[in-house]
Scaffold this motif. Sequence first.
Motif, PDB file in Angstrom:
ATOM      1  N   ASP A 190      12.114  79.328   8.125  1.00  0.00           N
ATOM      2  CA  ASP A 190      12.303  79.568   9.962  1.00  0.00           C
ATOM      3  C   ASP A 190      11.598  81.178   9.185  1.00  0.00           C
ATOM      4  O   ASP A 190      11.947  82.123   9.218  1.00  0.00           O
ATOM      5  N   ARG A 218      15.036  80.868   6.974  1.00  0.00           N
ATOM      6  CA  ARG A 218      15.865  80.227   6.313  1.00  0.00           C
ATOM      7  C   ARG A 218      15.443  78.997   5.906  1.00  0.00           C
ATOM      8  O   ARG A 218      14.878  78.790   7.069  1.00  0.00           O
ATOM      9  N   PRO A 219      15.483  78.508   4.890  1.00  0.00           N
ATOM     10  CA  PRO A 219      14.864  76.740   4.920  1.00  0.00           C
ATOM     11  C   PRO A 219      15.305  75.856   5.741  1.00  0.00           C
ATOM     12  O   PRO A 219      16.356  75.693   6.231  1.00  0.00           O
ATOM     13  N   PHE A 220      13.934  74.815   6.613  1.00  0.00           N
ATOM     14  CA  PHE A 220      14.754  74.007   7.383  1.00  0.00           C
ATOM     15  C   PHE A 220      13.690  72.970   6.818  1.00  0.00           C
ATOM     16  O   PHE A 220      12.765  72.670   7.027  1.00  0.00           O
ATOM     17  N   TYR A 221      14.655  71.445   7.771  1.00  0.00           N
ATOM     18  CA  TYR A 221      13.632  70.721   8.052  1.00  0.00           C
ATOM     19  C   TYR A 221      12.621  70.155   8.979  1.00  0.00           C
ATOM     20  O   TYR A 221      13.492  70.908  10.145  1.00  0.00           O
ATOM     21  N   LEU A 222      12.335  69.609   9.431  1.00  0.00           N
ATOM     22  CA  LEU A 222      11.402  69.013  10.024  1.00  0.00           C
ATOM     23  C   LEU A 222      10.619  68.159  10.919  1.00  0.00           C
ATOM     24  O   LEU A 222      10.183  67.277  10.102  1.00  0.00           O
ATOM     25  N   GLY A 238       8.705  68.595  18.243  1.00  0.00           N
ATOM     26  CA  GLY A 238       9.819  68.254  17.574  1.00  0.00           C
ATOM     27  C   GLY A 238      11.141  68.554  17.405  1.00  0.00           C
ATOM     28  O   GLY A 238      11.179  69.396  18.263  1.00  0.00           O
ATOM     29  N   MET A 239      11.689  68.541  16.374  1.00  0.00           N
ATOM     30  CA  MET A 239      13.055  67.650  15.844  1.00  0.00           C
ATOM     31  C   MET A 239      13.263  68.880  14.151  1.00  0.00           C
ATOM     32  O   MET A 239      12.788  68.656  13.235  1.00  0.00           O
ATOM     33  N   MET A 240      14.074  70.329  14.612  1.00  0.00           N
ATOM     34  CA  MET A 240      14.585  71.152  12.832  1.00  0.00           C
ATOM     35  C   MET A 240      16.294  70.901  12.886  1.00  0.00           C
ATOM     36  O   MET A 240      16.713  71.275  13.929  1.00  0.00           O
ATOM     37  N   LEU A 241      15.990  70.806  11.566  1.00  0.00           N
ATOM     38  CA  LEU A 241      17.261  71.602  10.854  1.00  0.00           C
ATOM     39  C   LEU A 241      17.283  72.424   9.986  1.00  0.00           C
ATOM     40  O   LEU A 241      16.725  72.420   9.059  1.00  0.00           O
ATOM     41  N   THR A 242      17.956  72.974   9.883  1.00  0.00           N
ATOM     42  CA  THR A 242      18.449  74.769   8.861  1.00  0.00           C
ATOM     43  C   THR A 242      19.275  73.612   7.509  1.00  0.00           C
ATOM     44  O   THR A 242      20.512  72.896   7.790  1.00  0.00           O
ATOM     45  N   LYS A 243      18.810  73.591   6.681  1.00  0.00           N
ATOM     46  CA  LYS A 243      19.156  72.395   5.464  1.00  0.00           C
ATOM     47  C   LYS A 243      20.432  73.243   5.218  1.00  0.00           C
ATOM     48  O   LYS A 243      21.221  72.028   4.684  1.00  0.00           O
ATOM     49  N   ASP A 245       8.777  70.259   5.886  1.00  0.00           N
ATOM     50  CA  ASP A 245       9.869  72.193   4.811  1.00  0.00           C
ATOM     51  C   ASP A 245       9.681  72.994   5.151  1.00  0.00           C
ATOM     52  O   ASP A 245       7.841  73.136   4.827  1.00  0.00           O
ATOM     53  N   TRP A 303      23.049  70.559   3.397  1.00  0.00           N
ATOM     54  CA  TRP A 303      23.889  70.949   2.481  1.00  0.00           C
ATOM     55  C   TRP A 303      25.379  70.628   2.207  1.00  0.00           C
ATOM     56  O   TRP A 303      25.907  70.095   1.231  1.00  0.00           O
ATOM     57  N   CYS A 319      11.750  72.602  18.845  1.00  0.00           N
ATOM     58  CA  CYS A 319      10.603  73.160  17.213  1.00  0.00           C
ATOM     59  C   CYS A 319       9.487  72.914  17.842  1.00  0.00           C
ATOM     60  O   CYS A 319       9.257  71.786  18.139  1.00  0.00           O
ATOM     61  N   MET A 324      19.019  62.521  10.354  1.00  0.00           N
ATOM     62  CA  MET A 324      19.023  62.961  11.522  1.00  0.00           C
ATOM     63  C   MET A 324      18.592  61.549  12.895  1.00  0.00           C
ATOM     64  O   MET A 324      17.878  61.480  12.091  1.00  0.00           O
TER      65      MET A 324
END
Lengths: 244, 282
Positions: B14, B19-23, A23-28, B11, A32, A14, A43
């Motif tokens: 997208d 959708r919520p995501f962390y980065l 950067g690096m991202m992950l859908t929550k 936080d 969960w 991302c 991560m």
Amino acid sequence: MSKKPVILIAWGPCLDLQFYAQGMMLTKAYEWAVAGNGGIPLMPLDRSCIEDYAERCDGLIFPGAMNFKPLPGIPQEKIIEGHARRDEFQKALFDAFKAKGKPIMGICEGHQKVNCCLNGSILLDLAESSGVGHFNTAHTVKTKKGSLIEKIWGDDFYINSYHNYYVDRLGDDLEITAVSPQGNVEAVEHKSLPIFGFQFHPERMRGDDKIPAEAPEADPLFRWFIDLCGQIRDGKPYVKDACK
Amino acid sequence: MKPLIIITPDDFNDPMSHRPFYLTKRSYASAVAGAGGSPYLALEARFYEDYAEMADGLLLAGSMYNVNPARYNESVRVPEGKTVFDAQAALSFTKDSLDLTLCKAFLAKDKPIFGIGRGMEVLNVALGGSLYQDLEGDLKLKHPQGADYKVKTAEGSKLAELLGPEITVKNYNTQAIKELGEGLEAAACTENGIIEAVWHKELPVFGVMWHPETYKTSDDADWAENKDLIDPIEPDMELNARLMEFFKTKSPMTGFATDKDVERPTDNALFNYFIALCRKEA
């Protein structure tokens, strides 16, 4: 380390929106699914720390991603640029976890990545080749008798679908455990190691926000995987097909 | 083993999938790894105690979000010319929750914490301090945004020992420390008296308002290359199309076949000090 299994979830690429930096991202939804089933999600962030990640963590999940810089076997003109460094990072993680016999689960693009890490290949444009697109839709799958996915969810059920790429040549020692109505690979299992792949998104098949509504609940899969990570950490050997 | 460093994520939602995501941006991890730590991103607020137990140190990273003023007993003030929606858009409940629970859990175990930008504000609030919600309006002064300026380090402080009496920094903050949190003291100030760094009197805990992780990493080049491509502040109806075009024509990853040889500076004084604290060597 903590008693709860520690599950490493790899990332998608991302652009950080504060600094416009890489950067690096992950859908929550991924974290969960792990946290809701007793695993501590973390991560991995740096390529120079692969050994540390494989040493300290008990299981590895490859998430989905927007696009894919494929490994060999892919028509060059179809390659979407990018992801090269991520592919290399994930291959290093895969090799380190596989060498230690630690469980690995690939989801969607991660499932394709697992296949490629074991010398398989993928192809693009499922819609063109099979006549049926698999993006933002739902369809049924048929499972292989005795496989993990059959034991957890039965022989025929609905799943979600968010992919344009698909498994072509199967990776070494993988077996197909679920197929779509057109015969596409929807799930794989390794013949002897705790390595699994799912072309659909089980992390979105949970609780009140389950997609599609007619899909089975995915928590039993994550619970089983995270328990397995804890058992292998505690020295119990992996026995394929031991899932009841 | 390398010290295990937990980094707090940013936080967002997208813009494509909603959708919520962390980065996180790569330079935080590069700076930690360059100093000898092993960086991990925290992902789940409910496991703050597990994270604090397993980790050797916490990096409270920067973010565009402000700390909700309710966390320091104030109401959100709506800036002139803005709406309540603008004011709320600058806040993130989930980010406050993750940052503050983690910060308090690490404080309770006397484990090292390094706050950067918003992270320093979180640290101050976790220790009972407060913030100016609108730095320029509240103090009737101009504060440089994205431009270099000078700060003086406190005489005899650890920060002065690490970086010297005066340093040139750059940051993007619109808020600043009002009352210091319990146990914190100012370690650097601007000529206007704005607090730019804090140090804890007893615990291995400190923070800076500027961004030392950009030192010798690719951040500045990324900024110059990418800043005009998308506007994250005011998303509009064209954003999705522009992002799609961006990813089609110009991946943020272009030019990096591997992360093996990204810049991991080994001479970043603040990160080296932080990792030494995590090794209990400082």
